[in-house]
Every structure is written in structure tokens, then in C-alpha cells.
Design an enzyme around this catalytic site. Sequence first.
Site, PDB file in Angstrom:
ATOM      1  N   ARG A  70      -0.914 -15.925 -47.693  1.00  0.00           N
ATOM      2  CA  ARG A  70      -2.359 -16.025 -47.457  1.00  0.00           C
ATOM      3  C   ARG A  70      -3.024 -16.091 -48.824  1.00  0.00           C
ATOM      4  O   ARG A  70      -2.401 -15.744 -49.835  1.00  0.00           O
ATOM      5  CB  ARG A  70      -2.871 -14.822 -46.670  1.00  0.00           C
ATOM      6  CG  ARG A  70      -2.552 -13.502 -47.326  1.00  0.00           C
ATOM      7  CD  ARG A  70      -2.940 -12.323 -46.458  1.00  0.00           C
ATOM      8  NE  ARG A  70      -2.490 -11.079 -47.086  1.00  0.00           N
ATOM      9  CZ  ARG A  70      -2.501  -9.907 -46.480  1.00  0.00           C
ATOM     10  NH1 ARG A  70      -2.908  -9.801 -45.244  1.00  0.00           N
ATOM     11  NH2 ARG A  70      -2.092  -8.818 -47.107  1.00  0.00           N
TER      12      ARG A  70
ATOM     13  N   ARG B 115       2.845  -8.994 -34.945  1.00  0.00           N
ATOM     14  CA  ARG B 115       1.829  -8.637 -35.947  1.00  0.00           C
ATOM     15  C   ARG B 115       0.485  -9.225 -35.569  1.00  0.00           C
ATOM     16  O   ARG B 115       0.394 -10.313 -35.013  1.00  0.00           O
ATOM     17  CB  ARG B 115       2.189  -9.238 -37.320  1.00  0.00           C
ATOM     18  CG  ARG B 115       3.399  -8.645 -37.964  1.00  0.00           C
ATOM     19  CD  ARG B 115       3.728  -9.454 -39.220  1.00  0.00           C
ATOM     20  NE  ARG B 115       5.136  -9.352 -39.529  1.00  0.00           N
ATOM     21  CZ  ARG B 115       5.630  -8.577 -40.506  1.00  0.00           C
ATOM     22  NH1 ARG B 115       4.814  -7.867 -41.243  1.00  0.00           N
ATOM     23  NH2 ARG B 115       6.915  -8.529 -40.719  1.00  0.00           N
TER      24      ARG B 115
ATOM     25  N   HIS C  79      -2.363   0.688 -49.907  1.00  0.00           N
ATOM     26  CA  HIS C  79      -3.676   0.580 -49.265  1.00  0.00           C
ATOM     27  C   HIS C  79      -4.823   0.832 -50.245  1.00  0.00           C
ATOM     28  O   HIS C  79      -5.770   0.059 -50.341  1.00  0.00           O
ATOM     29  CB  HIS C  79      -3.747   1.581 -48.098  1.00  0.00           C
ATOM     30  CG  HIS C  79      -5.057   1.567 -47.384  1.00  0.00           C
ATOM     31  ND1 HIS C  79      -6.086   2.422 -47.697  1.00  0.00           N
ATOM     32  CD2 HIS C  79      -5.514   0.772 -46.386  1.00  0.00           C
ATOM     33  CE1 HIS C  79      -7.124   2.167 -46.911  1.00  0.00           C
ATOM     34  NE2 HIS C  79      -6.786   1.164 -46.100  1.00  0.00           N
TER      35      HIS C  79
ATOM     36  N   MET D 216      -4.689  -3.575 -38.926  1.00  0.00           N
ATOM     37  CA  MET D 216      -4.180  -3.906 -37.617  1.00  0.00           C
ATOM     38  C   MET D 216      -2.738  -3.436 -37.469  1.00  0.00           C
ATOM     39  O   MET D 216      -2.012  -3.287 -38.440  1.00  0.00           O
ATOM     40  CB  MET D 216      -4.265  -5.423 -37.409  1.00  0.00           C
ATOM     41  CG  MET D 216      -5.677  -5.965 -37.607  1.00  0.00           C
ATOM     42  SD  MET D 216      -6.873  -5.277 -36.431  1.00  0.00           S
ATOM     43  CE  MET D 216      -6.172  -5.856 -34.911  1.00  0.00           C
TER      44      MET D 216
ATOM     45  N   TYR E 211     -36.818 -20.975 -57.862  1.00  0.00           N
ATOM     46  CA  TYR E 211     -36.017 -19.988 -58.577  1.00  0.00           C
ATOM     47  C   TYR E 211     -35.830 -18.729 -57.742  1.00  0.00           C
ATOM     48  O   TYR E 211     -36.561 -18.513 -56.777  1.00  0.00           O
ATOM     49  CB  TYR E 211     -36.661 -19.609 -59.919  1.00  0.00           C
ATOM     50  CG  TYR E 211     -37.952 -18.858 -59.793  1.00  0.00           C
ATOM     51  CD1 TYR E 211     -37.970 -17.467 -59.682  1.00  0.00           C
ATOM     52  CD2 TYR E 211     -39.165 -19.531 -59.775  1.00  0.00           C
ATOM     53  CE1 TYR E 211     -39.160 -16.775 -59.548  1.00  0.00           C
ATOM     54  CE2 TYR E 211     -40.370 -18.846 -59.638  1.00  0.00           C
ATOM     55  CZ  TYR E 211     -40.362 -17.466 -59.524  1.00  0.00           C
ATOM     56  OH  TYR E 211     -41.536 -16.773 -59.379  1.00  0.00           O
TER      57      TYR E 211
ATOM     58  N   LYS F 281      -2.747 -15.587 -40.793  1.00  0.00           N
ATOM     59  CA  LYS F 281      -1.295 -15.432 -40.859  1.00  0.00           C
ATOM     60  C   LYS F 281      -0.601 -16.489 -40.021  1.00  0.00           C
ATOM     61  O   LYS F 281       0.341 -17.155 -40.476  1.00  0.00           O
ATOM     62  CB  LYS F 281      -0.926 -14.027 -40.362  1.00  0.00           C
ATOM     63  CG  LYS F 281       0.495 -13.638 -40.615  1.00  0.00           C
ATOM     64  CD  LYS F 281       0.789 -12.204 -40.134  1.00  0.00           C
ATOM     65  CE  LYS F 281       0.174 -11.166 -41.048  1.00  0.00           C
ATOM     66  NZ  LYS F 281       0.515  -9.782 -40.645  1.00  0.00           N
TER      67      LYS F 281
ATOM     68  N   CYS G 245     -38.717 -12.758 -55.375  1.00  0.00           N
ATOM     69  CA  CYS G 245     -38.520 -11.648 -56.308  1.00  0.00           C
ATOM     70  C   CYS G 245     -38.158 -10.352 -55.593  1.00  0.00           C
ATOM     71  O   CYS G 245     -38.164  -9.296 -56.184  1.00  0.00           O
ATOM     72  CB  CYS G 245     -39.741 -11.457 -57.195  1.00  0.00           C
ATOM     73  SG  CYS G 245     -41.222 -11.001 -56.289  1.00  0.00           S
TER      74      CYS G 245
ATOM     75  N   SER H 117     -44.517 -16.270 -54.976  1.00  0.00           N
ATOM     76  CA  SER H 117     -43.246 -15.576 -55.157  1.00  0.00           C
ATOM     77  C   SER H 117     -43.042 -14.701 -53.929  1.00  0.00           C
ATOM     78  O   SER H 117     -43.855 -13.814 -53.642  1.00  0.00           O
ATOM     79  CB  SER H 117     -43.283 -14.728 -56.424  1.00  0.00           C
ATOM     80  OG  SER H 117     -42.064 -14.030 -56.530  1.00  0.00           O
TER      81      SER H 117
ATOM     82  N   GLY I  20      -4.118  -3.608 -43.741  1.00  0.00           N
ATOM     83  CA  GLY I  20      -3.783  -2.274 -43.219  1.00  0.00           C
ATOM     84  C   GLY I  20      -4.549  -1.874 -41.972  1.00  0.00           C
ATOM     85  O   GLY I  20      -4.413  -0.762 -41.486  1.00  0.00           O
TER      86      GLY I  20
END
Lengths: 895, 895
Positions: free
Chosen positions: B357, B107, B475, B118, B872, B37, B852, B785, B116
Site C-alpha cells: 500500500r 483480513r 502501533h 481492524m 488570497y 489491500k 482571514c 476579506s 491496527g
Amino acid sequence: MAKSKKASASKSAKMVYYFGQTKTEGKGKAKALLGGKGLNLAEMTSIGLPVPPGFTITTEVCDGYYKNGEKLPAGLMDEIQKAVVTLEEELDKKFGDDDNPLLVSVRSGAAVSMPGMMNTILNLGLNDVSTEGLAKATKNERFAYDAYRRLINMYGDVVKGLAHHDFEVAFDKVKKKYKVTEDTEVPAEGLKELCEAYKAVYKKGTGEDFPQDPVFQLQLAVEAVFGSWNADRAISYRRIESAKGNTEIGNLIGTAVNVQAMVYGNMGDDSGTGVGFTRDPNTGQNKFYGEFLINAQGEDVVAGIRTPSPVSEMGKWDKAAHKELMEIKKTLETHYKEMQDIEFTIEKGKLFMLQTRTGKRNGIAAVKIACDMVKEGLITEKDAVLRVPASDLTHCLLPSFKPTARNAADVLCRGLNASPGAAVGKLAFTAHDARERFELGENVILVRRETSPEDVEGMSAAVGILTSTGGATSHAAVVARGWGKCCVAGASDVEINEKAKTIVVNGRKFTAKDTISLDGTTGEVMAGEVETQEPKLSGDFAKLMVWADKYRTMGIRTNADSPADAKRARAFGAEGIGLCRTEHMFFEADRIIHIRAMILADAEDDRRAALKKLLPFQRKDFEGIFKAMAGCPVTVRLLDPPLHEFLPHEAAAQKEMAAELGVKPAEIKKRSEALHESNPMLGHRGCRLSVTYPEILEMQVQAIVEASINCAKKKIDAQPEIMIPLVGTAAELRILREKVEETIAKTVAAKKFEGKLNILIGTMIEIPRACLTANEVAEYADFFSFGTNDLTQMTFGYSRDDVGGFLPDYIEHKIVPVDPFQSLDQTGVGQLVDMGVAKGRSVKGKLKVGICGEHGGDPASIDFCNRAGLDYVSCSPFRVPIARLAAAQAALSQK
Amino acid sequence: MAKSKKASASKSAKMVYYFGQTKTEGKGKAKALLGGKGLNLAEMTSIGLPVPPGFTITTEVCDGYYKNGEKLPAGLMDEIQKAVVTLEEELDKKFGDDDNPLLVSVRSGAAVSMPGMMNTILNLGLNDVSTEGLAKATKNERFAYDAYRRLINMYGDVVKGLAHHDFEVAFDKVKKKYKVTEDTEVPAEGLKELCEAYKAVYKKGTGEDFPQDPVFQLQLAVEAVFGSWNADRAISYRRIESAKGNTEIGNLIGTAVNVQAMVYGNMGDDSGTGVGFTRDPNTGQNKFYGEFLINAQGEDVVAGIRTPSPVSEMGKWDKAAHKELMEIKKTLETHYKEMQDIEFTIEKGKLFMLQTRTGKRNGIAAVKIACDMVKEGLITEKDAVLRVPASDLTHCLLPSFKPTARNAADVLCRGLNASPGAAVGKLAFTAHDARERFELGENVILVRRETSPEDVEGMSAAVGILTSTGGATSHAAVVARGWGKCCVAGASDVEINEKAKTIVVNGRKFTAKDTISLDGTTGEVMAGEVETQEPKLSGDFAKLMVWADKYRTMGIRTNADSPADAKRARAFGAEGIGLCRTEHMFFEADRIIHIRAMILADAEDDRRAALKKLLPFQRKDFEGIFKAMAGCPVTVRLLDPPLHEFLPHEAAAQKEMAAELGVKPAEIKKRSEALHESNPMLGHRGCRLSVTYPEILEMQVQAIVEASINCAKKKIDAQPEIMIPLVGTAAELRILREKVEETIAKTVAAKKFEGKLNILIGTMIEIPRACLTANEVAEYADFFSFGTNDLTQMTFGYSRDDVGGFLPDYIEHKIVPVDPFQSLDQTGVGQLVDMGVAKGRSVKGKLKVGICGEHGGDPASIDFCNRAGLDYVSCSPFRVPIARLAAAQAALSQK
């Protein structure tokens, strides 16, 4: 073309090494290549001892034989032929000659001695023609045919696997015909007939005629020796030795084959054969210890079929030979600077050395010989330290019988004191039976007429071995001594009925249900259980320990949970406690109720109330241990096992506990079930308990601190080290260290103690991740102690409680060389230990590091620990001397 | 002296950054320092947007506050004072002034947005004097006292923790007195009285007067913001986010505090306030998506108390402001090249930007926005790939309702389509209830009037969320969207009775036992269970996948045990099977009997007979899978679980099995008990089974080979890879590889197959020792693997089945940053993976290596795998698209 062919041939390794007057090719070569026997024949030849000439086929050839699908490598028979020609020239004899034939023995010989395990063939070279030649040359027809029948029998047995029984039946027939009972009484004619009968047995069993070509005989014999390398009994012996930490035996690539000109101890009453040790292998006394048989072949002594005479009496029979033998003893010990185990033969008054090797001895003898040889100037203190196998010190630590009990004992008879120690157990009549009952937890004594390699599994399982025939160098005696196992051999008064499972000793009958006691040190066999006592640790043993302490660099601590254990370990030389488990303290009857009450409590306050009741017990325990170890560090491990271990699992026990605690049994059952884990080894235990129930840690630390304060007030130097177990992340140790520090401060304040307490806080490194992140963990640790039991479990993924399902197979298939819970796996687990040390010290250069797993008492593992730079090892009290010696050996050999 | 003091002061970090016309100190600074912010306020100011001036206190100050024992660091208040003076000068207002007072908002603002979570305080600077000043300056006494009462209320709540209820009671009293129902109807006089009443509530609750010094107010407010950083709900939010793989949130050091001049949306009907997204966060449509309220403060919109109007209707009310807002949308997107989430206020017709933001969006919107922005030339393909959080692709893969089922559905009412998807579950009325029932395996829909941060645990547990008040930015909506969880908000027809645990919708009553269906995409609430369907994977999603595939370097495989799974995964883009578990195939009714017969068999022959019956099933399974994966590799893991898993443990089931097999129940019980293990995870399983029962391996390999041959005959390109699990030593793999090769050769010969089979043989690396000795293991492996599930268990020493006992505590105490079974522990386990790869490839340069474990579908773990050089990753079919995207992101970001 011819040239390039030759060049390529010369590239391949030499396969055959000659020894004799002509040349000694094997001198100074590697034992791994020629085997122990082969190398020693070359050595003995080279130092001028009377050795029948011959040649050695290398172990590499054996390796090649197996790699080649069990076929002899190309070119081998050519090399053998050449060696045979040299031998023929040197001895002026010819293979298969009808006049003066060359005869040879064929023996196995690996780099590590494996008694009785490998096959031997004698008299090779005899056939129908050369037997006549031998008869002519020796002018002794009876001898020649006796040799021939022995060859056919041995060859049939060893090369072709024929049953010995068939040969015996044939022999009995001949003996019956000539109305004699002893082999030696059969006349030449009878032996001639016997050779024909044996050839018929051979043909019937194999479908082939007994081979008449000596070179072909030789080839098959060499193959048979190689084949015996992987016989079940050989594999079994190597496995047991490996399991005992003999890594050398695991590295063997095969056996060598020794082909040697025959000499004969059975050429009449001026001939004989014997075996012996240059010093007494039981006591270590510097006195030739051996036995001989007149008119016999060497195998007769070892096999224990005839009972031989001691060599000390040999002078009466052949003074010159006895004198020469005593000179050879000296020459050998001066050359090898070691006690030797020899075989010799006297052929018509001439002494020949057939073999020498380092003599096996038990730990007691090893210690004495090493100390004596230092005194004699043969070796140095360091040599002495390096020479005694650390594990064999157990023999020095063996129990003996209490003199009072001994005096009152019911002695049944006396055999040979083949292997020292005291054994008490019930009778087992077969190896199989011994094994089975051992596995059921019974102490058994294996009783056999004589043992054979097939019996080793049962011998290993028995607490003691009793044989009715065979001497001090029989199979039973040699193997038992190697293992430090009590053995009484040749107890001829013991009549064994294997089928009925009874023995009768001087008219008294004993069954498998009866207990006897064996004194391996005196050779006595006693009825019933005779009380045993602990050994004394003085004399040569103490001297060797002093030398060991002089050369070792690692500290030796012990794992002890009670003042009694701590005292015992200190007597054995422990320099502190490396692992004091606190959970054992909770199991005593007056304590378990409180820990159970704590476990049942739902709220922290109730848990604290229960813990408060445990505090005085713990404090007292610690005070006792600190006192017993005054001036030495005591590493106290905080509670480690999962809580469910403290609860009873059976309904009856739960009911009992419920009554004691005044709750409903269902409540206990419920809690027990809630605490149940699928894999408790990897569950809610160790420091994880302290994270969720910090009050347990607080009580234990409070007890440690209060005990330390009480000690300080009594001027006892307590040196507690608080060890937090099962840490896998630095954060665990950070949080718990803070809590420990807080509790120390709080307790000191509450007690208004103003003295100095020096309490270290460290951790047990037993989770792989702790090793991998040791640099982070070390930030919060004053010391590391490797818990290699759990580290091995997690690194291998083996639950120690469950390995029974597959580990025996794994060891048999050589998937693991030894049980990794007995000897630290240096390849895998060792990497993690090295990593833990290096990473830990990378942030704290002087971090104190030790090991407290059971590996701390295993010599091979201790050698590793020394290399890894550990500050100390910790082991069970009984193994402390072993660890001291092993640590010295590691320090010396790694220099 | 003075000089050196100054020098030392200048050394310490700057704590306060100003933004406004005077100067913009924070421009281009780190988000980690100023918070999202704070940085964006500075950025917006610097690009000329209308931002009320103010200053930001850095996150470092918050960190210092906690390190300093929750005290503000020295010098901070001085720096704040200076910034306040600058602000006063710029705005020509004074703190606490009786004429034209400066008022500020305070803030929180961390580097990562935490909606929501803080605390915020508005109107700070008001006291008894300055409220009069404000009334004068605005010529609006009602407004001034309304602001003052809000400050006292908020201040009491946030700074002093007073109950909101007490303030409400006071307000109700005033409303009653003035006979009005709405807050806005209370006249100025009433609000004046209300301020007095509120001050009394404050004094009663705190024992202090409401502070009149604005600087002191400011100081306490700053401390309160810092304090809220470690409030339970904030910790809980961070924990949940962390667990979901948001590593950034785990690295936050604290929150910044933004102090900003107040502007008012509640100064009358020419004022208003709104929030919005520059594009639709649900669909991604390039259309301003927001809501505004006339004559209201910003918190009123977010809190969901009043239902706001869409911004698209704002032009009707204030055309100029609407136009300016649309221009700002463009400026912001051009500047940030990202969709923005903004807050704005219109004070007497003048538009102010209060915040911007990066806008949260669901996966569907993320994909569309990324693709659109590429089309618009704002970003590149690579940016687009990097921008969509891989995990959020789940939203694109969310189920929807089947149109036919939808058409027939019993629609109860319609709310706001707050977060898309389809959810079916039973009603839960509290977060706690939702959590509990979730843990029992129930699908629940959380029904709340409105949600608050206290509800997040329950929201996380529910399959869907339904609220009766609050808008698309309430919220519930924001949190649900962030999680990709279906949410219908503001369904005002739903009357909730939390106590009775019922809802009534248009007269129809539903209880906790009733099932409803929520359509988060349309906002409809339906009675009963409406059938769902799988999502379509075309359009922008397909485009993004093409880009991902273009930039990724790792292959993506799937874990699949059936042809159906294989097909599904292939549709998701899987390029092969990385893990085909064979044990699942044994559990089907027609097969389990044979495996049980095998387990009961004592002799190998009987086992073989039972296995022979399983062979056709296995062969058929493999054939189906090979066909579904034709042309792609299929890694088949040989039998892995311990045999006792196949036996029933309950007496009844054992009896049934006995009847089926025709044996005595006692026999089954006995076998089951014999197979019992203390720690089955570390027991007789994996390749250990193949060593002891090679016939199982032989049957499985035979089935694989026969299936391959059948495929070959049908011209189907089968590419089996045989994976031997749980290898810890090279010897295991050597022995079993030989056995596999033998069986392949034997099967090929028996089938007289003459074509070419290309079968790889490799191993699963899941035991720490396998990583440590990977150079030895690799000698016998065509591929590795990594089975990181078991590797994590053993590296940590955590049994996955038992971690419930302590892991929640561990995550809470930050002992582990996230559940290591969800996201791979790169610090510890990662080292072993790196080691395994490096050592394996040290002997086989091109060794194929994959993963895996379930980590194969976790973006953070995939990032690690790419760094580790894996070929992979393999994951569940549903996570294949996520893995494709994550792999591309890893490849791009690691370049």
C-alpha cells in the site's frame, strides 16, 4: 453654440410646475415629484375648484439642493422668475408693486404629509414700498401693516432662526403703548410702528436689513423650506413614522415648495379661514368635520392659539360660503374617492381652497369610512380592504372604560375628544420627563398647554395626551390620531404649572405622582385610575374582516401558549396555533421544581424520573390547548431555551431552591456556573438539547401524544404539529424525527390506542444555515416555520437583548431603515426566507411553510410573506385581525 | 422462469473478486470497492509478484451488512463457496482436509488504511482433523498445533470477544509444565495440550465448541471483520482523522474482507516474516526501511512483542530472498510511482508478498521522496506538489532541540527514533490521564509499555509518545508518524510502573510531576526540559515551495499583529498581512490604562483626550509592521471587540484600576455592568463601535496614516489596507468609509505630506447579511476579506466559546462531519462565501477578495477558496508554507 446650449438645458428636468387659469402643468404628475400638496393644488385647479394660482418647485430640486452641498441648482431662479411673470400676468399684479402688489405664500409639501413639521412663510412680496401698495389696493392700511409685520416675524423666525420671543417683546411694547390687550385691537399706526420695531429686531438678530427685493425674499424662503427638510424635528418625525412601518416615508427624496398667490382670511369680518375633514376622522361619520375662525389666517387655526368654531355653525355667518364648501366636499370626494383634509380661506366673502389631501383618520374611522363608501358606491369591497391601514385596526381593538367604572368615575372636566381610546397614567409635564419615565416602565400622560413638533418624542412615549388649549385639528390632536393614541385637547379647565409640575382643575391639585384617566372618545378627564375593558368586534369591523377573509390567500394563526390565549386568538379569527412555546409551561411554581431537579441530575435515569413528574402537567396543558383549538392545527415547539434559564442565579434564590430540592446550595451554584455560557443565544439550546438529552424530547412528545389520544377519546379534533427548533443541519432533524416517531409509536402502543392520530413533524427555520441547506432539511420535515426573530439575530449578528447599545443610533443614521425585529428585513433576512422556501419546495413541492416570529403580525412583513409564497403567518392574538387584513391587502395588491 | 431468475440475479452487484494464477478479477477496479489491500493484492498479482492467491469481498457487502440489520446479504456465501473452490483447485488443497488442508487468512481492508484498527484472523481452516493434515503435509507437528492454537486464540478474541488473559493463563500453565519461558520452546506435545486447553477456554467463554466447519469459520470471521468496522476504536480513529481534515475517510462506506491462502513465516528457521517501506518513512531516504523476524508470523512484527532485525541485515540470513525483495521494491515503485509499505513472508525460503500500500510517511520524508522521485524521473513537479499532504508540512516546521542545549542534555537512554521532532512534557501514564491533563492545558508525554488502538485519544492529546517495547513499525510509531507527533519507541531501558505512576531509567526514578524531553529524530530520552529551536526551511523543502509557488494562483498572506510575527511569516513566504488585529496592541500594560480611561469617559472630549495618548503607541506599532512587511499589503482591522473586554471584572482588579485612574471602584463596576451584554458576540462591537464612537476610528486611522507617512519619508513602501469589521449593511460601510477618507485627508493635510499614499479601504465579510447584500456592500469596498470564524458562528448559530456543550456529541453522531471552526463548512457557510464573491464582483468585477479566518490555513478550506475564486488566503505564520502548498494543489487539481 446657442442651439447646443439650449438643447443641453432642455435635457435637464423641469424644476417648476405652474397651476392656475393660464395652465396647469402639474396635473397627473407624480406625487413623488410635486409633493402631496403641490399635486393636489394642480388637481383641484384642473377640476375647477377655486384655488389661488401659483407654482410648485419639485422634490427633485430639494434632492439636488442637498446633493449640491445645500445650494440651489443652476437655472432654478430663472424658471421661478418665468413662473412669477405668468402669475403676475394672470392676476394682473406685480411683485413689489407700489400699487397692487403680488403677494405669495411659500409652503413645503413632501409626498407624504408631515403635519406641522415643515416651515411656511406667508405674505411674501411685501416690503416698505409694496406694503403701501397693499394698503392702497385693499384700502386697509391696518391690514397691510399687519401682513407686513407677520411676514417680518415669520421670515425672521423661519429663514433666519430668530427667537420668537424678541418679536413678542416688541409687540407687547406696542400693545402697552396703545393700551390694548388683543393683537386685533392695535390700530394701523401701531402696526406701522411695529413693522419698524420688527425690522429693528431683524437687523439686530441678523446684522442685515430686512430684504426688500421680493425675488430675493423668495429665493431665501425656498432655501429655508429645503433647509427645514433636515431639521431635527423633521428627521425625528420621519424616524418615528419609519419605525412604525411607514416605508413610504423612508423613500422620500425631499420636499417640494409651493408658491401660491396669497388670499386673506384676515381682511375683516367678511373674511375667515378654516380647516376640516370631509368626514369625521374620529368616528368616520359622513359629516363635514371642521373648524373656522373669522378674520384670521389659516395658521391661527392649526396652531391652536385661538379656539375656533365648528364649521357646522359657519352657515350662520356666511351661508353662501358654507353651501359652496359643502358642494366642494362632494366634488372632492367624487374626484378623489377618499375622505379629504382641506384648508380654505374666505377673502371678503369669496371662498378659496388652499389645500386638499387624503385625511388622516384613526382606525375606527377608517373602517367606517371604507364601509360607508362601499355602501355609497364610491369604492369597491377590494378598495375598502386596501384602504384601511392594517396597523390602524389597533384603534378598533383599543380598550375603553368599563361603563360601571365610567359611571362611578370622578370626572374633573371635559376637553375635545381629539383622539379616541382610554388612557390611564401618571402626569408628566415635559416631553423629556415622559420619555424618561416611559423607559423606566411607567405609564404616563403627557400634559401640555399645547404640543409642538419638539414634543413628539414625549408624545410617542406617553399612553395619552392632554392639552389645555388648541382644537381638534391642533398639533396634539393630529399627531395623536395618527398614532391611535388617546388624546383630550383644549381642556381649558386644566391649569398647568409646568415649573411646579402640577395641574389644578377646578381647584383640585394634581402632581406628577397622581394618576388620571383620559377618555379620548368623550373628551373627559377623570381623577384616579378608571377600569378599562376590551373592545367589541362587530359592525363595520366585522364586515371588513369578512371581506379581508374573502380576498386573502394566506392562513392566519396565532402564537399562544395557553388555552386562554388560544381562545382569545380564535375569537380574533385565528385559524390555528403557529407557535406554542412549551418552556413557559415549566415556569409555574408547581413545575419549576421538577425541571430544576432534572437539570441537577447527573444520570439519565434521574433526569427521566424528574421528567416523569412533569409529564402530567404538560399533558394537561396540551389537552387544554388542543381543545381550545379543536379542528385547527397546533404547532408545539419542543423545549428551546438553554437549561440555565431555569436555574436561579442569585444566591438567595439558589439557597431557597436547594432547600426545596434537599441539596446543598453549592451544588446548585456549581451546576449553574457549569451551564453558564458566553453567548447563550448561540449556545446549548433548541434541538441541541434534544440531541444531548433525548429524554426531554421523549417526555414532551409523550405528553403531546397522550393529550391527543385523550382528545380523540372525547371526540375533540386535535391536530398537533411537533416543531423541532433551531435546526441547522439536516442530520439533526433526521435523528430527532426518528426519535419523535419512535416515541409516538411507543406511546400509542402503550396506550393501546387504535384510532388515527395525524401528527406532523416539522422544524423551525431560524438559523441561516437551515435556509442555505433547506433542500436537505426538507427531506425530514412535514413543515417549515420561519422563526424570524432568531433568524434576524443571526443574519444581522444582532443580539436582541443587546441592540439597545447601538440600534437607536443605527436607526437615526438610517443604517437600518427600521428596527429589523419589528419589520422583517426584506433585503437581507428576506433573501434567506425566499431561499428556504424555494429550496424546501424544490424537494417537497407542497411543503407547508409558515412564519412564527413576531414579524407575523407586521403588515409590511406579511406583505413579504405573501410574496414569498408562505401558507400562513402566525402572530400574537391581539394582532390576528391586523394580520387578516394585511394578508388580504397583500393578496390584492400583489395580484 | 429459470431464465428470468438468473437475469435478476446477475443484476445484483458482484460481491467477491478472485486473485491468483487462475484469474485476477479485481485488476483496475475501484479502491472504494475492493479496499486498498484488496486492490493492491490484485495489482501485485497482475504484475507478476509472488502473492498467495485468494479473494476479496467488497466494501459494498459491508455497507449492505449494516443496511441489512447486521446480516450478510443473500447469495454471499454462495459466491464465497465458488471462490474457495477455485482456490482449492489452484493450490490443489482442500478446506478441512486431513492430508493437505487449505488454510486462509481473513483480513479487513478499507479504501483508506487504518493501522491496527481492524481485526485479522490467521490459519482459518484448521480444525481437529485438518491440523493433523497440516502436520502431515508440513511434516511438522509442532508447527501445525502452534498454528491451531493461534487460530483458536485469535478466533476467540476477534470473533467471540474472549479475554486474551484467559488464553495467556492456559499458555503459562503449559510453559510451566514443560519448564520453559519462551513460546517457541514449548514442544509439539505441549502445543497439542495447549490446543485442548484453548478449546476449553473457548467453550467456557462462549458456551459453544470451537467450530470445526471451515466454511462456517469463514462466515463468522467475515461477520467479525464487518463488525469491527463500527467498533469504538475504529469510529474513534475515523473521527480523529476526519477532524484533521481527512475527508476521504468520512466518505468510506465500509471495509472489504480479504481471504487469502496462508503462507507461514514460522515454519522454522528458513522461514520468516517482515514489513517495510520502500523508502525511509522518517527521512525519505531512498533505502529500503524494514524489519523482519525469523520464524515468526507477520503479526508478531507489527504487535511489537518481539524486537525485529532491520531488513538491511536480511542478506546475512537469506541472500536470495533479500535480493528478490530489493527487486520487488523497484518493480513496485516503478508500477505505483510511489513509496510502498509492504508485508512479506518467507516460507521455507520462498518469498511471498502479502500486502502493499502507499506508505505513510511524515512530512519531511514526504517532501524528500517527492523531490527525489522527480529527480529519478518517476514523477513530474506537479505530481510532487500534489503528492505531499499539505498538513504534513508541519513536520518540516517542527521544532528541534538547540544543539547547545542538546549537548548539555542529561540523556537517560536511547530508543528507536520512531517519529521525528522534539517534545518536552510531564509524564502521563494512561491515555485517560494524558487527555485530562491536556485539557487542563498541560504538555504531557504519554509513556506506555506499548500502545494499542485504545490509546489513540491519549496519544492525540500528548505532545510526545514514549514506549518501552515495540519497533519502528509498532502501533505507537505508525500512528505518531501519521500525526507528525514526536515518538520514541522500544526504549527498553525505561521500566514503567503504571500503577505507581513512575518510570525508572537506569536506577533513576521519575514521576508524573517530572518533565522529560524526547528527541524523535535521534530516539534519545532526556531528563528535564531541553530548549527547542525553530526548524530550517531549505533544501528539498525550499524546492517544493518553489514548485508550489509556480503552480498556485492564490496569494498567501498571514495573520500577524506584531513586527516579529510579520517577519516570521515573511520568512515562511507570506506575501502580506491579511489580518492585523489592533486590539491586541491595547492590552499591554502601558496602553490598557488609556483605553480604560477612554471607556470610563462620559463625554466625547474626554474620550478623545484618552485616545490621543494611545495614538503614539499605535503609530509606532503600525510603523514597525509596515516596515517588516515593506512592499507587501498590510490589512489593518479597526478595533473589533466589545469595550467591556478591556475592563477588569473582578473586584480586586477593578480596585487596582480605580487607583491607577484616580476614580472610585464603584464607577468602574458601574461602567462594567452597563457594558455587560447577554451575547457579546452579537453585541456592541466591530464597526458598531465606530458608529457610536467615531473618535476611536479616527485615532486608529490617524495612526495608520501617520505611520505610512513616516515610512514614506524613510523610503519604506507601506501598503496599508484599512479593514472595517462586522459590516452587515452597506450603510455602515458608506458612513465609516467617508469617515476614514475624511480622517486620511485631514491627517495628510495636518502633516503637510505631499507624497502619494495608497491606502485601500475595505471590509471584513463575517455577517451572513453582508454576504446576502454583498452587491450593495461592494459599492463602498476596495476589498472584501471573509472572516469565516464569525461567519461560521452566525451561519450555524454556534458560539465558539460554548460549543463544548454539544459539538463533541455532534461530531460523534456525525451531525457535522468535522468541527466547522477547523474546516470550513462548504455546504452551508461556503454558499455564503460563494454568494459574497459573486455578488461583490457583480458590481466590481475586479474586487479583491480574501479570507482571514483560521480556515485560511486549512488545506480543505484552501481548496474551497481556490474554487470560490478568492485572490488570497491569510493564515497564522506557521501555516503559511502549508497554505502555499495547499493553494498549489488546489490550482493543479481544479484545472
